[in-house]
Design an enzyme around this catalytic site. Sequence first.
Site, PDB file in Angstrom:
ATOM      1  N   GLU A  86       2.867  -7.786   0.042  1.00  0.00           N
ATOM      2  CA  GLU A  86       3.835  -8.698   0.687  1.00  0.00           C
ATOM      3  C   GLU A  86       3.351  -9.111   2.080  1.00  0.00           C
ATOM      4  OE1 GLU A  86       7.808  -7.094   0.444  1.00  0.00           O
ATOM      5  OE2 GLU A  86       7.491  -6.547  -1.648  1.00  0.00           O
ATOM      6  N   PHE A  87       2.151  -8.654   2.442  1.00  0.00           N
ATOM      7  CA  PHE A  87       1.609  -8.875   3.774  1.00  0.00           C
ATOM      8  C   PHE A  87       1.654 -10.355   4.200  1.00  0.00           C
ATOM      9  CE2 PHE A  87      -2.118  -9.793   6.438  1.00  0.00           C
ATOM     10  CZ  PHE A  87      -1.952  -8.897   7.483  1.00  0.00           C
ATOM     11  N   PHE A 146       0.831  -1.214   0.000  1.00  0.00           N
ATOM     12  CA  PHE A 146       0.000   0.000   0.000  1.00  0.00           C
ATOM     13  C   PHE A 146       0.866   1.265   0.000  1.00  0.00           C
ATOM     14  CE2 PHE A 146      -3.358  -2.327   2.895  1.00  0.00           C
ATOM     15  CZ  PHE A 146      -3.587  -3.243   1.886  1.00  0.00           C
ATOM     16  N   TYR A 156      -2.660  -9.460  16.237  1.00  0.00           N
ATOM     17  CA  TYR A 156      -2.724  -8.587  15.050  1.00  0.00           C
ATOM     18  C   TYR A 156      -4.043  -7.813  15.032  1.00  0.00           C
ATOM     19  CZ  TYR A 156      -3.060  -6.820  10.352  1.00  0.00           C
ATOM     20  OH  TYR A 156      -3.216  -5.966   9.277  1.00  0.00           O
ATOM     21  N   LEU A 182      -9.155  -8.418   2.659  1.00  0.00           N
ATOM     22  CA  LEU A 182      -8.166  -9.190   1.895  1.00  0.00           C
ATOM     23  C   LEU A 182      -7.513  -8.370   0.782  1.00  0.00           C
ATOM     24  CD1 LEU A 182      -7.290 -12.311   1.574  1.00  0.00           C
ATOM     25  CD2 LEU A 182      -8.899 -12.306  -0.342  1.00  0.00           C
TER      26      LEU A 182
HETATM   27  P1  NDP Z   1       3.491  -5.020   2.950  1.00  0.00           P
HETATM   28  O1  NDP Z   1       4.152  -6.116   3.718  1.00  0.00           O
HETATM   29  O2  NDP Z   1       3.504  -5.085   1.469  1.00  0.00           O
HETATM   30  O3  NDP Z   1       4.086  -3.602   3.392  1.00  0.00           O
HETATM   31  C1  NDP Z   1       4.345  -3.310   4.735  1.00  0.00           C
HETATM   32  C2  NDP Z   1       5.263  -2.107   4.827  1.00  0.00           C
HETATM   33  O4  NDP Z   1       5.503  -1.836   6.214  1.00  0.00           O
HETATM   34  C3  NDP Z   1       6.600  -2.328   4.179  1.00  0.00           C
HETATM   35  O5  NDP Z   1       6.931  -1.193   3.403  1.00  0.00           O
HETATM   36  C4  NDP Z   1       7.573  -2.472   5.335  1.00  0.00           C
HETATM   37  O6  NDP Z   1       8.809  -1.877   4.985  1.00  0.00           O
HETATM   38  C5  NDP Z   1       6.875  -1.612   6.406  1.00  0.00           C
HETATM   39  N1  NDP Z   1       7.293  -1.948   7.755  1.00  0.00           N
HETATM   40  C6  NDP Z   1       7.087  -3.094   8.460  1.00  0.00           C
HETATM   41  N2  NDP Z   1       7.665  -3.011   9.656  1.00  0.00           N
HETATM   42  C7  NDP Z   1       8.249  -1.795   9.735  1.00  0.00           C
HETATM   43  C8  NDP Z   1       9.009  -1.103  10.713  1.00  0.00           C
HETATM   44  N3  NDP Z   1       9.307  -1.666  11.895  1.00  0.00           N
HETATM   45  N4  NDP Z   1       9.454   0.146  10.454  1.00  0.00           N
HETATM   46  C9  NDP Z   1       9.166   0.718   9.263  1.00  0.00           C
HETATM   47  N5  NDP Z   1       8.472   0.131   8.297  1.00  0.00           N
HETATM   48  C10 NDP Z   1       8.019  -1.107   8.530  1.00  0.00           C
HETATM   49  O7  NDP Z   1       1.984  -4.970   3.502  1.00  0.00           O
HETATM   50  P2  NDP Z   1       0.731  -4.033   3.144  1.00  0.00           P
HETATM   51  O8  NDP Z   1       1.096  -2.971   2.191  1.00  0.00           O
HETATM   52  O9  NDP Z   1      -0.394  -4.926   2.813  1.00  0.00           O
HETATM   53  O10 NDP Z   1       0.441  -3.418   4.587  1.00  0.00           O
HETATM   54  C11 NDP Z   1       0.429  -2.037   4.860  1.00  0.00           C
HETATM   55  C12 NDP Z   1      -0.474  -1.793   6.052  1.00  0.00           C
HETATM   56  O11 NDP Z   1      -1.801  -2.197   5.736  1.00  0.00           O
HETATM   57  C13 NDP Z   1      -0.097  -2.581   7.312  1.00  0.00           C
HETATM   58  O12 NDP Z   1      -0.292  -1.746   8.433  1.00  0.00           O
HETATM   59  C14 NDP Z   1      -1.089  -3.734   7.313  1.00  0.00           C
HETATM   60  O13 NDP Z   1      -1.328  -4.210   8.618  1.00  0.00           O
HETATM   61  C15 NDP Z   1      -2.311  -3.065   6.740  1.00  0.00           C
HETATM   62  N6  NDP Z   1      -3.308  -3.937   6.127  1.00  0.00           N
HETATM   63  C16 NDP Z   1      -2.964  -4.863   5.171  1.00  0.00           C
HETATM   64  C17 NDP Z   1      -3.949  -5.672   4.612  1.00  0.00           C
HETATM   65  C18 NDP Z   1      -3.643  -6.724   3.622  1.00  0.00           C
HETATM   66  O14 NDP Z   1      -4.436  -7.693   3.485  1.00  0.00           O
HETATM   67  N7  NDP Z   1      -2.553  -6.641   2.861  1.00  0.00           N
HETATM   68  C19 NDP Z   1      -5.362  -5.506   4.964  1.00  0.00           C
HETATM   69  C20 NDP Z   1      -5.588  -4.527   5.988  1.00  0.00           C
HETATM   70  C21 NDP Z   1      -4.606  -3.760   6.519  1.00  0.00           C
HETATM   71  P3  NDP Z   1      10.272  -2.398   5.403  1.00  0.00           P
HETATM   72  O15 NDP Z   1      10.195  -3.884   5.564  1.00  0.00           O
HETATM   73  O16 NDP Z   1      11.157  -1.958   4.279  1.00  0.00           O
HETATM   74  O17 NDP Z   1      10.555  -1.657   6.661  1.00  0.00           O
HETATM   75  C1  8X3 Z   2      -5.146  -7.734   6.909  1.00  0.00           C
HETATM   76  C2  8X3 Z   2      -6.429  -8.427   6.601  1.00  0.00           C
HETATM   77  O1  8X3 Z   2      -7.877 -10.413   7.214  1.00  0.00           O
HETATM   78  O2  8X3 Z   2      -5.509 -10.823   6.944  1.00  0.00           O
HETATM   79  O3  8X3 Z   2      -5.302  -6.811   7.912  1.00  0.00           O
HETATM   80  O4  8X3 Z   2      -6.331  -9.681   8.880  1.00  0.00           O
HETATM   81  S1  8X3 Z   2      -6.517  -9.906   7.451  1.00  0.00           S
END
Ligand code: NDP
Ligand code: 8X3
Length: 252
Positions: free
Chosen positions: A186-187, A14, A150, A182
């Site tokens: 890279e989540f 994101f 989480y 969902l």
């Molecule tokens: P990604 O894993 O693709 O991206 C996560 C980002 O967070 C990376 O850029 C990573 O960068 C950064 N990050 C993680 N830990 C740290 C840290 N300690 N310090 C600084 N940066 C950090 O996941 P998403 O883009 O999907 O997730 C973004 C947000 O959205 C998160 O908060 C996630 O919980 C939330 N979310 C995601 C969903 C999904 O299904 N994908 C749904 C709902 C919410 P780096 O490793 O380089 O530090």
């Molecule tokens: C990410 C969505 O459903 O994997 O926040 O928790 S879920």
Amino acid sequence: MQKTILITGATSGFGKACAERFAREGWRLIVTGRRKDRLQELRELLSDAPLHVAELDVRDLKGVKAMIAALPEDFRDIDVLLNNAGLALGLQGADKTDLNDWETMIDTNIKGLCYLTRCLLPAMVARNQGHIINLGSVAGTYPYPGGNVYGATKAFVKQFSRNLLTDLTHTGIRVTNIEPGLAESEFSIVRFQGDKAKADAVYRGTQPLRPVDIAEIVYWVTSVPAHVNINTVEVMPVCQSCGPFHIHRQAE
Ligand code: NDP
Ligand code: 8X3
């Protein structure tokens, strides 16, 4: 006037999609994350944008303060803080999970988000403008097995966002909590510690949300008139819904 956004976790998913979206709109960008190679890639990808790149682990309060203190003059007036950095680790039951994983999620999703917010808010209040956009999750509202800490960190994000609004009602500052379901990024690779097959299985046979979908929403909430605050956006792909209550029945 050109606006400035600071994005945590801009190195993938994101955050990266948001960096590209706001760059297209001509914003100044402060992009942060831990992975140096990814930050370098961002530098190249966004070479036409006014860009400041900073290596930052949001869990490191001293690092957060140093990053803010080192912002170049042109990047000091931050209009939008996108608290996006976050992660889920594991999907085990609460009796089996690794306590270190719980701590990492709390330190990143809760404490890191608080550090950035607390450190940047005074300048926003002084300017009487700004927008804090937090990445919550549907997991902060709807429970699921293995979501334990989480989901609880995202419930914190939900209530913290609401409480922030009450502290800031007398200002022009906006607060928005975006809660996706969902979404493929890279989540899941992170959640399953690099196990790509397990991560791919999460999305198999679905059409999940994409990072660009979230970026569109993040941009939209910033683009409504200044007197309008979008409090919460809950968004799921069409293929997802909230499940029924789960009832364990004993064998007869
Ligand atoms: P990604 O894993 O693709 O991206 C996560 C980002 O967070 C990376 O850029 C990573 O960068 C950064 N990050 C993680 N830990 C740290 C840290 N300690 N310090 C600084 N940066 C950090 O996941 P998403 O883009 O999907 O997730 C973004 C947000 O959205 C998160 O908060 C996630 O919980 C939330 N979310 C995601 C969903 C999904 O299904 N994908 C749904 C709902 C919410 P780096 O490793 O380089 O530090
Ligand atoms: C990410 C969505 O459903 O994997 O926040 O928790 S879920």
